[in-house]
Design a protein around this motif. Structure first.
Motif, PDB file in Angstrom:
ATOM      1  N   GLU A 113       0.838  -1.199   0.000  1.00 53.18           N
ATOM      2  CA  GLU A 113       0.000   0.000   0.000  1.00 53.18           C
ATOM      3  C   GLU A 113       0.874   1.251   0.000  1.00 53.18           C
ATOM      4  OE1 GLU A 113      -3.992   1.551  -0.106  1.00 53.18           O
ATOM      5  OE2 GLU A 113      -3.070  -0.396  -0.473  1.00 53.18           O
ATOM      6  N   ILE A 114       0.373   2.305  -0.665  1.00 47.88           N
ATOM      7  CA  ILE A 114       1.060   3.596  -0.748  1.00 47.88           C
ATOM      8  C   ILE A 114       0.247   4.632   0.015  1.00 47.88           C
ATOM      9  CG2 ILE A 114       1.895   5.390  -2.324  1.00 47.88           C
ATOM     10  CD1 ILE A 114       1.837   3.134  -4.524  1.00 47.88           C
ATOM     11  N   ILE A 115       0.906   5.422   0.853  1.00 47.94           N
ATOM     12  CA  ILE A 115       0.213   6.420   1.676  1.00 47.94           C
ATOM     13  C   ILE A 115       0.814   7.795   1.398  1.00 47.94           C
ATOM     14  CG2 ILE A 115      -0.389   7.137   4.020  1.00 47.94           C
ATOM     15  CD1 ILE A 115       0.041   4.231   4.900  1.00 47.94           C
ATOM     16  N   ASN A 116       0.003   8.713   0.909  1.00 54.54           N
ATOM     17  CA  ASN A 116       0.424  10.110   0.692  1.00 54.54           C
ATOM     18  C   ASN A 116      -0.160  10.995   1.780  1.00 54.54           C
ATOM     19  OD1 ASN A 116       0.128   8.804  -2.166  1.00 54.54           O
ATOM     20  ND2 ASN A 116       1.561  10.507  -2.447  1.00 54.54           N
ATOM     21  N   MET A 117       0.643  11.920   2.279  1.00 52.62           N
ATOM     22  CA  MET A 117       0.158  12.873   3.275  1.00 52.62           C
ATOM     23  C   MET A 117       0.721  14.260   2.986  1.00 52.62           C
ATOM     24  SD  MET A 117       0.521  10.764   6.854  1.00 52.62           S
ATOM     25  CE  MET A 117      -0.191  12.123   7.811  1.00 52.62           C
ATOM     26  N   LYS A 118      -0.089  15.274   3.284  1.00 49.54           N
ATOM     27  CA  LYS A 118       0.380  16.659   3.143  1.00 49.54           C
ATOM     28  C   LYS A 118      -0.304  17.506   4.198  1.00 49.54           C
ATOM     29  CE  LYS A 118       1.186  20.321  -0.223  1.00 49.54           C
ATOM     30  NZ  LYS A 118       1.152  20.703  -1.655  1.00 49.54           N
ATOM     31  N   ALA A 119       0.490  18.194   4.994  1.00 40.84           N
ATOM     32  CA  ALA A 119      -0.057  19.059   6.041  1.00 40.84           C
ATOM     33  C   ALA A 119       0.341  20.501   5.758  1.00 40.84           C
ATOM     34  CB  ALA A 119       0.470  18.633   7.408  1.00 40.84           C
ATOM     35  N   GLU A 120      -0.625  21.387   5.806  1.00 42.38           N
ATOM     36  CA  GLU A 120      -0.373  22.799   5.582  1.00 42.38           C
ATOM     37  C   GLU A 120      -0.868  23.602   6.775  1.00 42.38           C
ATOM     38  OE1 GLU A 120      -2.502  23.378   1.954  1.00 42.38           O
ATOM     39  OE2 GLU A 120      -0.773  22.880   0.697  1.00 42.38           O
ATOM     40  N   GLY A 121      -0.323  24.798   6.923  1.00 40.39           N
ATOM     41  CA  GLY A 121      -0.752  25.643   8.032  1.00 40.39           C
ATOM     42  C   GLY A 121       0.431  26.081   8.854  1.00 40.39           C
ATOM     43  N   THR A 122       0.312  25.985  10.185  1.00 41.20           N
ATOM     44  CA  THR A 122       1.374  26.471  11.065  1.00 41.20           C
ATOM     45  C   THR A 122       2.646  25.641  10.941  1.00 41.20           C
ATOM     46  OG1 THR A 122       0.448  25.104  12.845  1.00 41.20           O
ATOM     47  CG2 THR A 122      -0.234  27.413  12.751  1.00 41.20           C
ATOM     48  N   PHE A 123       2.491  24.356  10.610  1.00 41.52           N
ATOM     49  CA  PHE A 123       3.670  23.507  10.430  1.00 41.52           C
ATOM     50  C   PHE A 123       3.426  22.625   9.217  1.00 41.52           C
ATOM     51  CE2 PHE A 123       6.361  19.779  11.332  1.00 41.52           C
ATOM     52  CZ  PHE A 123       7.581  20.431  11.416  1.00 41.52           C
ATOM     53  N   GLU A 124       4.240  22.828   8.196  1.00 41.48           N
ATOM     54  CA  GLU A 124       4.004  22.149   6.929  1.00 41.48           C
ATOM     55  C   GLU A 124       4.974  20.982   6.735  1.00 41.48           C
ATOM     56  OE1 GLU A 124       4.134  24.924   3.740  1.00 41.48           O
ATOM     57  OE2 GLU A 124       2.471  26.131   4.503  1.00 41.48           O
ATOM     58  N   TYR A 125       4.446  19.892   6.223  1.00 41.59           N
ATOM     59  CA  TYR A 125       5.279  18.745   5.865  1.00 41.59           C
ATOM     60  C   TYR A 125       4.546  17.889   4.847  1.00 41.59           C
ATOM     61  CZ  TYR A 125       2.290  15.897   8.893  1.00 41.59           C
ATOM     62  OH  TYR A 125       1.221  15.267   9.458  1.00 41.59           O
ATOM     63  N   ARG A 150       8.897  19.259  19.283  1.00 44.51           N
ATOM     64  CA  ARG A 150       7.437  19.066  19.361  1.00 44.51           C
ATOM     65  C   ARG A 150       6.824  18.880  17.982  1.00 44.51           C
ATOM     66  NH1 ARG A 150       4.397  23.681  18.480  1.00 44.51           N
ATOM     67  NH2 ARG A 150       5.594  25.608  18.166  1.00 44.51           N
ATOM     68  N   HIS A 151       7.425  19.508  16.973  1.00 39.90           N
ATOM     69  CA  HIS A 151       6.911  19.328  15.616  1.00 39.90           C
ATOM     70  C   HIS A 151       7.097  17.889  15.149  1.00 39.90           C
ATOM     71  CE1 HIS A 151       7.503  23.907  14.924  1.00 39.90           C
ATOM     72  NE2 HIS A 151       6.246  23.646  15.219  1.00 39.90           N
ATOM     73  N   ILE A 152       8.245  17.321  15.478  1.00 38.63           N
ATOM     74  CA  ILE A 152       8.501  15.923  15.114  1.00 38.63           C
ATOM     75  C   ILE A 152       7.513  15.009  15.840  1.00 38.63           C
ATOM     76  CG2 ILE A 152      10.151  14.028  15.333  1.00 38.63           C
ATOM     77  CD1 ILE A 152      10.789  15.904  13.050  1.00 38.63           C
ATOM     78  N   MET A 157      18.479  12.897   7.033  1.00 38.42           N
ATOM     79  CA  MET A 157      18.739  11.767   7.908  1.00 38.42           C
ATOM     80  C   MET A 157      18.080  10.500   7.386  1.00 38.42           C
ATOM     81  SD  MET A 157      18.048  11.821  12.009  1.00 38.42           S
ATOM     82  CE  MET A 157      18.734  13.481  12.084  1.00 38.42           C
ATOM     83  N   ASP A 158      18.825   9.419   7.437  1.00 40.54           N
ATOM     84  CA  ASP A 158      18.272   8.112   7.112  1.00 40.54           C
ATOM     85  C   ASP A 158      17.846   7.427   8.412  1.00 40.54           C
ATOM     86  OD1 ASP A 158      17.512   6.193   5.381  1.00 40.54           O
ATOM     87  OD2 ASP A 158      19.505   5.700   4.643  1.00 40.54           O
ATOM     88  N   ASP A 159      16.912   6.500   8.313  1.00 43.22           N
ATOM     89  CA  ASP A 159      16.524   5.680   9.474  1.00 43.22           C
ATOM     90  C   ASP A 159      16.164   6.524  10.696  1.00 43.22           C
ATOM     91  OD1 ASP A 159      17.291   3.576   7.829  1.00 43.22           O
ATOM     92  OD2 ASP A 159      19.329   3.608   8.607  1.00 43.22           O
ATOM     93  N   SER A 160      15.323   7.521  10.504  1.00 43.03           N
ATOM     94  CA  SER A 160      14.913   8.371  11.620  1.00 43.03           C
ATOM     95  C   SER A 160      13.837   7.661  12.440  1.00 43.03           C
ATOM     96  CB  SER A 160      14.373   9.711  11.105  1.00 43.03           C
ATOM     97  OG  SER A 160      13.920  10.499  12.179  1.00 43.03           O
ATOM     98  N   LYS A 161      14.256   7.079  13.557  1.00 47.76           N
ATOM     99  CA  LYS A 161      13.339   6.317  14.416  1.00 47.76           C
ATOM    100  C   LYS A 161      12.349   7.223  15.138  1.00 47.76           C
ATOM    101  CE  LYS A 161      16.888   2.790  15.293  1.00 47.76           C
ATOM    102  NZ  LYS A 161      17.937   3.435  14.513  1.00 47.76           N
ATOM    103  N   GLU A 162      12.691   8.513  15.213  1.00 49.36           N
ATOM    104  CA  GLU A 162      11.805   9.432  15.933  1.00 49.36           C
ATOM    105  C   GLU A 162      10.491   9.674  15.192  1.00 49.36           C
ATOM    106  OE1 GLU A 162      15.857   9.663  17.086  1.00 49.36           O
ATOM    107  OE2 GLU A 162      14.966  10.069  15.118  1.00 49.36           O
ATOM    108  N   LEU A 163      10.435   9.346  13.908  1.00 50.67           N
ATOM    109  CA  LEU A 163       9.256   9.644  13.107  1.00 50.67           C
ATOM    110  C   LEU A 163       8.208   8.537  13.116  1.00 50.67           C
ATOM    111  CD1 LEU A 163      11.052  11.245  10.043  1.00 50.67           C
ATOM    112  CD2 LEU A 163       9.455  12.420  11.572  1.00 50.67           C
TER     113      LEU A 163
END
Length: 611
Positions: free
Chosen positions: A251-263, A332-334, A296-302
């Motif tokens: 399965e493929i999952i796309n996400m997009k967040a806009e506003g005060t914190f964008e990713y 906190r953003h992470i 960063m590769d392998d970011s476990k924090e995410l």
């Protein structure tokens, strides 16, 4: 240093032989692997400059392909991080120990399938499918002096020497085998063939891939493009690039967040579990980008550990380019991104359960055991995790959801019954099951090691308490008159408690047995024997927990034992019978006897008196 001739590690020699003898029909992937390695080297150079302060020119990072039809050579060159002499020997002369034996076995079995080449990080060896000699010249950024030249014909040894004038980066030159289209061995100096391979496998690479000064790839970040503009094949190739898995994602999952914190995020659920899913040293985590720059590769924090199989990219707009792992843990953003990613992954799996049962069944078969770890680590997500979980059950051969179990509960049943064990057959044949099966109560069959632990961490599902049928007291009798008067057995129960005092905490009559003579149960608040054994295996030795011996008052052995005790409580055979009764109850649930030889002798002596 002078030239050295060294031998490949034994496992590497076996792998080389597989490559030399062309076990794969799709040999084009060698170029995909070289480009992927070059891209990683460019990323590492940029990271070293950002995070470690390495003095390096990163204004024109690129990958260059050069073909010479007359000399029959193909060269892939990058101006990335490069390698030292020791790194060349370590990275190319050996294969990581983890999973090596499994890799070689699967490669031999695969024959026509290329999916394993990249999975174990040995893509460089794929060059020997198309070349009879490979040269590598490299120079590590930030090091003074000469570079290193490596050369091999793939026959068990390699030479390594100094390369005085080597520029920073790595150059790999293949001396190509003769063209043989019957063996899917094409002329890899042909311009059209090189363009075809780059377009198919490496179009999304974030650095320009050039040939004769012309860029061959679009360099467009897939996660930044609308889903409608990206083909499944493009997504699949990108997934293979970041995961080193050559099967398509589930399965493929796309996400997009806009506003005060964008990713933006592009996530993939694999279609099969990696070989190292339950190994502690396995690579896990997501790739982190900031404003399209790889950080960063392998970011476990995410992503939490119980979703460690999820692969993908997160591109944040508002983080610093030189963010460290230590800062990530507190940011906190992470943490917000992590919560949203988890919610999205779990909701995607729930959608699969409802709308694509076949895909969901594949997912749960491959990753269910890992997902259940989240019931221990994330109490706030108990409900969404339980909603996507499936369990084996006595209701049939197919797994069931807890919601479906609750719908089938008998009138008056208040709890969700389960039994843990090492296998389905062991659980189904457990004495603890007898009364439940006889009266038609459905029982969940939990056989994963993690099941022993999470069931104590989860208080309920939808207000229904989860209840082990091997713990505490059970009374499924419909009619009070059916109960055997306990007083008739009082003297026998007291005798057995005295004789088995070192093994059991209590002896009582059972309402969970219908055909077996006896069984052992844990007290409501005690840990199970399996959990106790698990803790001991981890070096956490604690006091042995005594259990309760329950007797079936309607079994001929128990009623006969009561009669024998009434006739003569001093009968010397009675203590041996008590020991045999306890031992058979322990064996019936798959337990281990403390003294198997003594038990066997008692049993043999008793049998001898009956023949």
């Amino acid at each position: 240093m002078t030239m050295e001739t060294l031998e490949f590690q034994a496992e590497a020699r076996q792998l080389l032989q597989l490559m030399v003898h062309s076990i794969y029909s799709n040999k084009d992937i060698f170029l995909r692997e070289l480009i992927s390695n070059a891209s990683d080297a460019l990323d590492k150079l940029r990271l070293a400059k950002l995070q470690d302060g390495l003095e390096a020119d990163t204004s024109d990072l690129h990958i260059e392909i050069e073909a010479d039809a007359e000399a029959r050579t193909l060269t892939v060159r990058d101006n990335g991080i490069g390698m030292t002499r020791d790194e060349v020997v370590e990275l190319i002369g050996t294969i990581a120990k983890s999973g090596t034996a499994e890799l070689l076995t699967k490669l031999k079995e695969a024959k026509e399938s290329p999916e394993l080449i990249g999975q174990f990080g040995v893509g460089f060896y794929s060059t020997f499918m198309v070349a009879d000699k490979v040269e590598l010249v490299t120079h590590r950024a930030g090091t003074e002096g000469h570079g290193t030249r490596w050369e091999s014909a793939g026959e068990g040894t390699f030479t390594i020497d100094d390369a005085p004038d080597a520029p920073v980066g790595t150059t790999v030159t293949l001396h190509l085998r003769p063209k043989d289209e019957d063996d899917a061995l094409y002329d890899y100096t042909d311009d059209w063939k090189i363009r075809e391979i780059v377009k198919r496998y490496s179009d999304f690479i974030a650095f320009p891939i050039t040939k004769d000064g012309e860029s061959l790839n679009s360099m467009k970040a897939l996660w930044a493009r609308p889903r409608s503009e990206v083909t499944d094949e493009e997504y699949h190739q990108f997934y293979r690039h970041i995961s080193h898995d050559w099967t398509d994602p589930l399965e493929i999952i796309n996400m997009k967040a806009e506003g005060t914190f964008e990713y933006e995020a592009l996530l993939f659920i694999p279609s099969r579990a990696p070989h190292d899913l339950f190994q502690r040293d396995a690579r896990r985590g997501l790739q982190l980008y900031v404003k399209r720059v790889f950080i960063m590769d392998d970011s476990k924090e995410l992503i939490p550990d119980y979703l460690r199989f999820v692969k993908g990219v997160v591109d944040a707009a508002d983080l610093s380019l030189n963010i460290s792992r230590e800062i990530l843990q507190q940011d906190r953003h992470i943490q917000m991104i992590r919560r949203r990613l988890v919610k999205k992954v779990l909701s995607t799996i729930k959608d699969l359960m409802s709308n694509n049962p076949e895909k969901y069944a594949t997912f749960w078969r491959e990753f269910g055991r890992a997902v259940k770890e989240g019931l221990l680590s994330e109490p706030d997500n108990h409900k969404p995790i339980l909603e996507i979980a499936s369990f084996a059950t006595t209701h049939g051969t197919e797994p069931t959801t807890l919601a479906a179990y609750v719908e089938r509960m008998k009138e008056g049943q208040e709890e969700i019954y389960f039994l843990t064990g090492e296998s389905r057959s062991q659980v189904e044949n457990s004495p603890h099951m007898e009364a439940f099966q006889e009266q038609g109560y459905e029982v969940l069959i939990l056989t994963d090691p993690v099941d022993e632990i999470w069931v104590d961490a989860v208080p309920d599902f939808d207000g229904r308490k989860l209840r082990s049928i091997a713990r505490g007291s059970v009374d499924l009798k419909k009619d009070e008159e059916e109960k055997e008067p306990e007083g008739d057995f009082g003297p026998l129960l007291g005798f057995l408690k005295e004789k088995l005092d070192e093994q059991v905490k209590e002896v009582r009559l059972s309402h969970r047995l219908t055909t077996s003579a006896a069984c052992l149960v844990s007290d409501s608040d005690d840990i199970t024997p399996a959990l106790e054994k698990m803790y001991r295996a981890m070096g956490q030795e604690g006091p042995r927990v005594k259990r309760i011996l329950e007797l079936n008052p309607n079994h001929p052995l128990v009623s006969g034992l009561r009669a024998a005790h009434e006739r003569g409580a001093e009968d010397p055979a009675l203590p041996d019978t008590a020991e045999l009764l306890y031992g058979t109850a322990l064996l019936a649930e798959g337990g281990d006897l403390e003294d198997p030889a003594r038990f066997a002798k008692l049993l043999a002596d008793r049998l001898a008196r009956t023949v």
